[in-house]
Design an enzyme around this catalytic site. Structure first.
Site, PDB file in Angstrom:
ATOM      1  N   SER A  38       0.826  -1.214   0.000  1.00 10.28           N
ATOM      2  CA  SER A  38       0.000   0.000   0.000  1.00 10.28           C
ATOM      3  C   SER A  38       0.854   1.255   0.000  1.00 10.28           C
ATOM      4  CB  SER A  38      -0.909   0.001   1.230  1.00 10.28           C
ATOM      5  OG  SER A  38      -1.586   1.250   1.347  1.00 10.28           O
ATOM      6  N   CYS A  39       0.399   2.281  -0.730  1.00 10.61           N
ATOM      7  CA  CYS A  39       1.063   3.590  -0.690  1.00 10.61           C
ATOM      8  C   CYS A  39       0.870   4.248   0.669  1.00 10.61           C
ATOM      9  CB  CYS A  39       0.529   4.496  -1.793  1.00 10.61           C
ATOM     10  SG  CYS A  39      -1.226   4.923  -1.630  1.00 10.61           S
ATOM     11  N   SER A  40      -0.066   3.729   1.473  1.00 14.50           N
ATOM     12  CA  SER A  40      -0.321   4.286   2.801  1.00 14.50           C
ATOM     13  C   SER A  40       0.440   3.562   3.904  1.00 14.50           C
ATOM     14  CB  SER A  40      -1.830   4.231   3.113  1.00 14.50           C
ATOM     15  OG  SER A  40      -2.548   5.074   2.247  1.00 14.50           O
ATOM     16  N   SER A  41       1.250   2.597   3.540  1.00 10.98           N
ATOM     17  CA  SER A  41       2.042   1.870   4.531  1.00 10.98           C
ATOM     18  C   SER A  41       3.117   2.779   5.122  1.00 10.98           C
ATOM     19  CB  SER A  41       2.693   0.648   3.872  1.00 10.98           C
ATOM     20  OG  SER A  41       3.548  -0.012   4.765  1.00 10.98           O
ATOM     21  N   HIS A  75       0.888  13.616   0.469  1.00 11.73           N
ATOM     22  CA  HIS A  75       0.145  12.364   0.673  1.00 11.73           C
ATOM     23  C   HIS A  75      -0.426  12.268   2.090  1.00 11.73           C
ATOM     24  CE1 HIS A  75      -0.715   8.027   0.795  1.00 11.73           C
ATOM     25  NE2 HIS A  75      -0.645   8.032  -0.524  1.00 11.73           N
TER      26      HIS A  75
END
Length: 474
Positions: free
Chosen positions: A254-257, A377
């Site tokens: 995930s890019c949110s990791s 982000h």
């Protein structure tokens, strides 16, 4: 299956795109007059096509087999959780007819379809992201054509097949959802971008840039590189468990990791110990250069190591045998920028650790990390002091600041926060994105404003210019 066109090249591919667009236009014209109940029936059917346990399992296994990224159990969870949460959001929203009325201002808003959506989707989520975008597009009474990553093509094609079958089962045209022909090329993706009415891109920044320059209205999202702070007021065991669950989910695809954790000096040793209790392995300092040389090849992330199990990483990095039993790896760092690759996004079970003297120093480390990669982000903080969270939100250039969350599970919508469920996070102008929020159904609507007269609202010159005249003269 219908909706998947096989192989020709060059001009033939352009002809295939024309064929897909013709089918999408015809399907959207039929569906575009549907009432809200019929639209919600379609969205519910699409969600079930992927949420259905045997389908979720098949697509998860296929995604790992095709891409080599992530793991099957977490991909099942991702497909079902994101689809379920998105369905919840969509069924609570109105997207047909009057969607807002402000009688005091004399404004009534009517929702209209955009037309045909082009969706570019990544290899990290070849099943979950296409259905997520398709559900939002259909909620707006649009059709959608998906251009997947070549690496995940089989998974996306099977996803589309499941969706089309479910649409047909409820009496709707299957061509509301289609996929471009294999093999997917830049030329074909460009043709899609130029042909549709709106293009929505999740994936490589090259695709995002080409989408914005295609001449078609575009929504692109940015790259992640999430830093989180642990301060001296945090519940250290709770913070560690959340970070571990988030970091290890689907092997950090995930890019949110979380990519970095910034720990205040007052609790540094205790926080490291808490992370170790969750299964982290603290890498000896002398092993850091070898990790950097192995995880990056020619300045780019090593595709053979991203989103792989920690045991494989430990062996590749030449770490002691006890590291192979770890869930993820901690590597201490002090620098930020091009000369310190561990300060960037890693897409792997490697978490960079920084020691901060106090909160102001932690904030500056986070700012430096984001300025290097991931600006716009998101970031997070584990704290009991909400004033610090508010300070971060006021001062840092990010769209989302998450407080006491497992970042991967909170950033794209969660059942315990108010963000919309999505797999595409807008990063604002900081990453040259057109949206600074989570992608959601509202981005797939045109709005007509009905404007009627209201009592005149005209202030006097004194009302508007008075303060200026009083301070500076006329």
């Amino acid at each position: 299956m219908s909706g998947v066109v096989n192989e020709p090249t060059g001009a033939g591919k352009r002809a295939d795109m024309n064929s897909l667009m013709k089918g999408a236009r015809a399907a959207q014209e039929l569906f575009g007059t549907s009432d809200q109940a019929r639209v919600d029936e379609a969205v519910r059917a699409m969600a079930w096509a992927i949420y259905k346990p045997e389908h979720a399992r098949e697509l998860a296994a296929l995604a790992v087999e095709d891409t080599g990224l992530g793991n099957v159990p977490d991909k099942i969870t991702k497909k079902q959780r994101k689809t379920f949460g998105t369905l919840r959001d969509l069924l609570r929203a109105k997207s047909v007819g009057i969607v807002e009325a402000d009688r005091a201002q004399g404004i009534v808003k009517y929702a209209k379809p955009i037309g045909v959506i082009g969706a570019v989707t990544p290899s990290t989520n070849p099943g979950a992201t296409p259905v997520n975008k398709a559900m939002m597009a259909i909620k707006g009474r649009n059709a959608i054509i998906i251009a997947p990553s070549p690496l995940g093509y089989r998974t996306t094609a099977r996803t589309v097949e499941f969706i089309r079958a479910e649409l047909s089962r409820i009496g709707l045209p299957a061509d509301l959802v289609q996929i471009v022909p294999a093999p997917v090329t830049k030329e074909l993706t460009q043709a899609l971008m130029e042909a549709v009415d709106l293009v929505v891109i999740t994936g490589s920044q090259d695709n995002v840039r080409r989408g914005y320059s295609s001449g078609t209205p575009a929504i692109g999202v940015g790259a992640g590189n999430v830093p989180v702070i642990i301060d001296e007021t945090a519940d250290l065991d709770a913070a560690a468990m959340k970070i571990a669950a988030s970091k290890t989910f689907d092997n950090s695809t995930s890019c949110s990791s979380e990519n970095a954790v910034v720990i205040l000096d007052a609790v540094y040793d205790e926080a490291i110990a808490a992370l170790e209790r969750t299964g982290a392995y603290l890498v000896p300092p002398d092993k850091k250069p070898g990790i950097e040389a192995t995880l990056w090849q020619g300045g780019k992330l090593n595709r053979h190591l991203i989103a792989k199990d920690a045991a494989l990483l430990a062996r590749a990095f030449g770490l002691p045998v006890q590291a192979e039993a770890a869930r993820f790896l901690l590597v201490e760092e002090t620098g930020v920028g091009r000369d310190f690759p561990l300060s960037g996004e890693k897409l792997s079970l490697v978490l960079t650790v920084y020691r901060a003297r106090e909160f102001v120093h932690a904030k500056e480390i986070v700012r430096s990390i984001l300025d290097y990669q991931g600006r716009g982000h998101s970031m997070g903080i584990h704290t009991k002091n909400l004033d610090r969270a508010r300070e971060l939100a006021a001062e840092l250039d990010v769209v989302r600041v998450l407080v006491n969350f497992a970042h991967t599970f909170g950033n794209g919508g969660s059942f315990d926060n108010g963000l919309p469920f999505t797999l595409s996070m807008g990063c604002g102008s900081w990453q040259k994105n057109s949206i600074s929020e989570n992608l959601n159904y509202r981005h797939f609507l045109n709005i007509t404003h009905l404007v009627t007269p209201i009592p005149e609202d005209r202030p006097s010159e004194e009302d508007l210019f008075g303060p200026h005249w009083a301070k500076y003269g006329r």
